[in-house]
Design a protein around this motif. Structure first.
Motif, PDB file in Angstrom:
ATOM      1  N   ASP A   1      -4.966   6.535  -1.579  1.00 42.55           N
ATOM      2  CA  ASP A   1      -4.759   4.898  -1.331  1.00 42.55           C
ATOM      3  C   ASP A   1      -5.358   4.691  -0.164  1.00 42.55           C
ATOM      4  OD1 ASP A   1      -4.458   2.345  -2.120  1.00 42.55           O
ATOM      5  OD2 ASP A   1      -2.245   2.452  -1.695  1.00 42.55           O
TER       6      ASP A   1
ATOM      7  N   LYS B   1       3.951   0.507  -2.942  1.00 42.30           N
ATOM      8  CA  LYS B   1       3.348   0.367  -4.231  1.00 42.30           C
ATOM      9  C   LYS B   1       4.520   0.590  -5.511  1.00 42.30           C
ATOM     10  CE  LYS B   1      -1.579   0.004  -4.034  1.00 42.30           C
ATOM     11  NZ  LYS B   1      -3.062   0.685  -4.569  1.00 42.30           N
TER      12      LYS B   1
ATOM     13  N   GLU C   1       9.636   1.345   9.162  1.00 45.03           N
ATOM     14  CA  GLU C   1       8.478   1.873   9.650  1.00 45.03           C
ATOM     15  C   GLU C   1       7.113   1.246   9.455  1.00 45.03           C
ATOM     16  OE1 GLU C   1       9.289   6.458  11.100  1.00 45.03           O
ATOM     17  OE2 GLU C   1       9.283   6.404   8.902  1.00 45.03           O
ATOM     18  N   THR C   2       7.248   0.266   8.644  1.00 43.83           N
ATOM     19  CA  THR C   2       5.907  -0.525   8.326  1.00 43.83           C
ATOM     20  C   THR C   2       5.316  -1.257   9.244  1.00 43.83           C
ATOM     21  OG1 THR C   2       6.655  -0.131   5.881  1.00 43.83           O
ATOM     22  CG2 THR C   2       5.136  -1.974   6.232  1.00 43.83           C
ATOM     23  N   ALA C   3       3.972  -1.368   9.183  1.00 47.96           N
ATOM     24  CA  ALA C   3       3.292  -2.453  10.004  1.00 47.96           C
ATOM     25  C   ALA C   3       2.720  -3.240   9.047  1.00 47.96           C
ATOM     26  CB  ALA C   3       2.134  -1.717  10.550  1.00 47.96           C
TER      27      ALA C   3
ATOM     28  N   VAL D   1      -4.496   5.293   5.430  1.00 47.96           N
ATOM     29  CA  VAL D   1      -4.669   6.245   4.304  1.00 47.96           C
ATOM     30  C   VAL D   1      -3.322   6.692   3.628  1.00 47.96           C
ATOM     31  CG1 VAL D   1      -5.804   8.215   3.265  1.00 47.96           C
ATOM     32  CG2 VAL D   1      -7.333   6.672   4.407  1.00 47.96           C
ATOM     33  N   TRP D   2      -2.965   6.650   2.614  1.00 42.61           N
ATOM     34  CA  TRP D   2      -1.841   7.305   1.877  1.00 42.61           C
ATOM     35  C   TRP D   2      -1.990   8.517   0.777  1.00 42.61           C
ATOM     36  CZ3 TRP D   2      -2.839   2.195   2.914  1.00 42.61           C
ATOM     37  CH2 TRP D   2      -2.147   1.650   4.102  1.00 42.61           C
TER      38      TRP D   2
ATOM     39  N   TRP E   1       4.947  10.705  -2.595  1.00 43.34           N
ATOM     40  CA  TRP E   1       4.212  10.183  -1.450  1.00 43.34           C
ATOM     41  C   TRP E   1       4.425  10.860  -0.349  1.00 43.34           C
ATOM     42  CZ3 TRP E   1       0.390   6.611  -2.321  1.00 43.34           C
ATOM     43  CH2 TRP E   1       0.388   5.900  -3.092  1.00 43.34           C
TER      44      TRP E   1
ATOM     45  N   LEU F   1       1.814  -1.897   5.487  1.00 40.88           N
ATOM     46  CA  LEU F   1       0.969  -0.491   5.832  1.00 40.88           C
ATOM     47  C   LEU F   1       2.379   0.487   5.985  1.00 40.88           C
ATOM     48  CD1 LEU F   1      -1.749  -1.733   8.135  1.00 40.88           C
ATOM     49  CD2 LEU F   1      -1.785  -1.668   5.573  1.00 40.88           C
ATOM     50  N   PRO F   2       2.863   1.019   5.167  1.00 44.42           N
ATOM     51  CA  PRO F   2       3.875   2.049   5.691  1.00 44.42           C
ATOM     52  C   PRO F   2       3.085   3.359   6.247  1.00 44.42           C
ATOM     53  CG  PRO F   2       3.168   2.298   3.209  1.00 44.42           C
ATOM     54  CD  PRO F   2       2.430   1.136   3.898  1.00 44.42           C
ATOM     55  N   PRO F   3       4.028   4.037   6.815  1.00 46.42           N
ATOM     56  CA  PRO F   3       3.304   5.439   7.651  1.00 46.42           C
ATOM     57  C   PRO F   3       2.045   5.961   6.880  1.00 46.42           C
ATOM     58  CG  PRO F   3       5.645   5.319   7.658  1.00 46.42           C
ATOM     59  CD  PRO F   3       5.577   4.398   6.649  1.00 46.42           C
ATOM     60  N   VAL F   4       1.216   6.288   7.931  1.00 45.73           N
ATOM     61  CA  VAL F   4      -0.212   6.616   7.109  1.00 45.73           C
ATOM     62  C   VAL F   4      -0.395   8.255   7.167  1.00 45.73           C
ATOM     63  CG1 VAL F   4      -1.036   4.494   7.955  1.00 45.73           C
ATOM     64  CG2 VAL F   4      -1.346   6.386   9.260  1.00 45.73           C
ATOM     65  N   CYS F   5      -0.825   8.713   6.181  1.00 44.37           N
ATOM     66  CA  CYS F   5      -1.193  10.292   6.507  1.00 44.37           C
ATOM     67  C   CYS F   5      -2.569  10.624   5.909  1.00 44.37           C
ATOM     68  CB  CYS F   5      -0.159  11.062   5.719  1.00 44.37           C
ATOM     69  SG  CYS F   5       0.174  10.456   3.910  1.00 44.37           S
ATOM     70  N   GLY F   6      -3.638  10.283   6.545  1.00 44.20           N
ATOM     71  CA  GLY F   6      -4.927  10.425   6.112  1.00 44.20           C
ATOM     72  C   GLY F   6      -5.398  11.946   6.539  1.00 44.20           C
ATOM     73  N   GLY F   7      -6.540  12.359   5.805  1.00 40.35           N
ATOM     74  CA  GLY F   7      -6.978  13.826   5.969  1.00 40.35           C
ATOM     75  C   GLY F   7      -7.024  14.244   4.779  1.00 40.35           C
TER      76      GLY F   7
ATOM     77  N   PHE G   1       0.733  -1.139   0.145  1.00 38.85           N
ATOM     78  CA  PHE G   1       0.125  -0.026  -0.061  1.00 38.85           C
ATOM     79  C   PHE G   1       0.949   1.294   0.065  1.00 38.85           C
ATOM     80  CE2 PHE G   1      -2.738  -3.134   1.491  1.00 38.85           C
ATOM     81  CZ  PHE G   1      -3.955  -2.934   0.952  1.00 38.85           C
ATOM     82  N   GLY G   2       0.314   2.569  -0.532  1.00 37.79           N
ATOM     83  CA  GLY G   2       1.100   3.668  -0.278  1.00 37.79           C
ATOM     84  C   GLY G   2       2.375   3.602  -1.042  1.00 37.79           C
ATOM     85  N   PRO G   3       3.429   4.260  -0.673  1.00 37.78           N
ATOM     86  CA  PRO G   3       4.389   4.370  -1.144  1.00 37.78           C
ATOM     87  C   PRO G   3       5.395   2.919  -1.566  1.00 37.78           C
ATOM     88  CG  PRO G   3       4.792   5.195   1.107  1.00 37.78           C
ATOM     89  CD  PRO G   3       3.240   4.970   0.733  1.00 37.78           C
TER      90      PRO G   3
ATOM     91  N   TYR H   1       2.583   8.826   9.733  1.00 39.85           N
ATOM     92  CA  TYR H   1       2.841   8.277  11.069  1.00 39.85           C
ATOM     93  C   TYR H   1       2.845   6.841  11.106  1.00 39.85           C
ATOM     94  CZ  TYR H   1       1.413  12.693  12.900  1.00 39.85           C
ATOM     95  OH  TYR H   1       1.388  13.948  13.141  1.00 39.85           O
TER      96      TYR H   1
ATOM     97  N   HIS I   1     -14.400   9.624   4.200  1.00 34.75           N
ATOM     98  CA  HIS I   1     -12.981   9.742   3.819  1.00 34.75           C
ATOM     99  C   HIS I   1     -12.863   9.263   2.173  1.00 34.75           C
ATOM    100  CE1 HIS I   1      -8.646  10.486   3.367  1.00 34.75           C
ATOM    101  NE2 HIS I   1      -8.640  10.359   4.823  1.00 34.75           N
TER     102      HIS I   1
END
Lengths: 98, 158
Positions: free
Chosen positions: B61, A19, A67-69, B133-134, B146, A92-98, A15-17, B150, B92
């Motif tokens: 993502d 990919k 830092e990946t879960a 979410v990314w 990217w 799941l790399p570090p997340v940044c929602g919002g 997921f995320g970066p 956290y 979201h």
């Protein structure tokens, strides 16, 4: 998904970066009883040996994976949790929602 | 993964993650009845500049099952910590968003504004730290990156 009794086959979804380095999914073989932390270390080893990536990309991969879960289904596993069967895992790399 | 499982929004939906546009999504009409004296609608939108770079869009993502679960947990925690709140919803977006589009919609209904504003702020802080979410920013010079975030990774025990 086949494996002998001592080896697990883990189907990893990025997921995320991540990919940028793992397009769809990647199958990783680890010993039965490996911790999720061990899975990430093995993944660093495998991707570091991938000739598609240069030094800067390998450094980036190591930084992200540090830092990946790891999640299985809808549960995030602890870093010390052991794996006893072949399964599909999410990276799941570090997340940044919002 | 981000384009599937898109369920349609209804007046009863309180948690949602998906690729459907939120531009015309209203807060529940029922919130403007009874004891609610404050109804807050917060929209996180795609802005045109980030850290000095000209942004032209963002790709979102998400790990859908975990993102929905995390939002549900955040909503439950807020309602438990502030039982005076009337209701909370968190939606979201995923997929590619253009400038100005709504990526996050948080609604809070409460008898008074003070706890509603505080709850809204707390929800947003938790979303940024906990929801899988990314964001990949797309720049005017056709490059992309990217964004940092956290880590969800816990310590190694034993």
């Amino acid at each position: 998904m086949t494996s002998d009794t001592k080896t697990l086959e883990l189907d990893l979804m990025a997921f995320g970066p991540l990919k940028d380095f793992i397009s769809e999914s990647l199958v990783l073989r680890v010993p039965k009883g490996a911790r999720t932390h061990d899975v990430l270390e093995e993944l660093v080893r495998v991707l570091s040996g991938d000739s598609r990536f240069g030094p800067s990309e390998r450094r980036k991969i190591s930084e992200i994976l540090a830092e990946t879960a790891i999640a299985r289904s809808d549960r995030i596993l602890s870093a010390s949790e052991t794996l006893e069967e072949s399964c599909r895992l999410a990276l799941l790399p570090p997340v940044c929602g919002g | 993964m981000t384009e599937s499982n898109d369920n349609l929004l209804s007046d009863k939906t309180r948690i949602w993650v998906g690729s459907q546009s939120l531009e015309t999504t209203p807060l529940p009409q029922s919130w403007r009845q009874g004891t609610n004296g404050a109804v807050i609608e917060f929209r996180g939108c795609v802005r045109n500049i980030n850290e000095g770079r000209e942004v032209c869009g963002i790709d979102y993502d998400a790990h859908l099952p975990l993102a929905r679960k995390a939002l549900e947990e955040i909503r439950n925690e807020i309602l438990e910590a502030s039982p005076q709140l009337g209701d909370v919803l968190i939606f979201h977006r995923t997929g590619r968003l253009s400038l100005g589009e709504t990526s996050l919609l948080v609604g809070v209904a409460s008898p008074h504004r003070k706890e509603a504003f505080r709850a809204c702020e707390d929800i947003i802080i938790e979303i940024k730290k906990r929801v899988p979410v990314w964001k990949r920013e797309l720049y005017a010079d056709e490059s992309e990156a990217w964004l940092k975030g956290y880590s969800l990774r816990g310590p190694i025990d034993g």
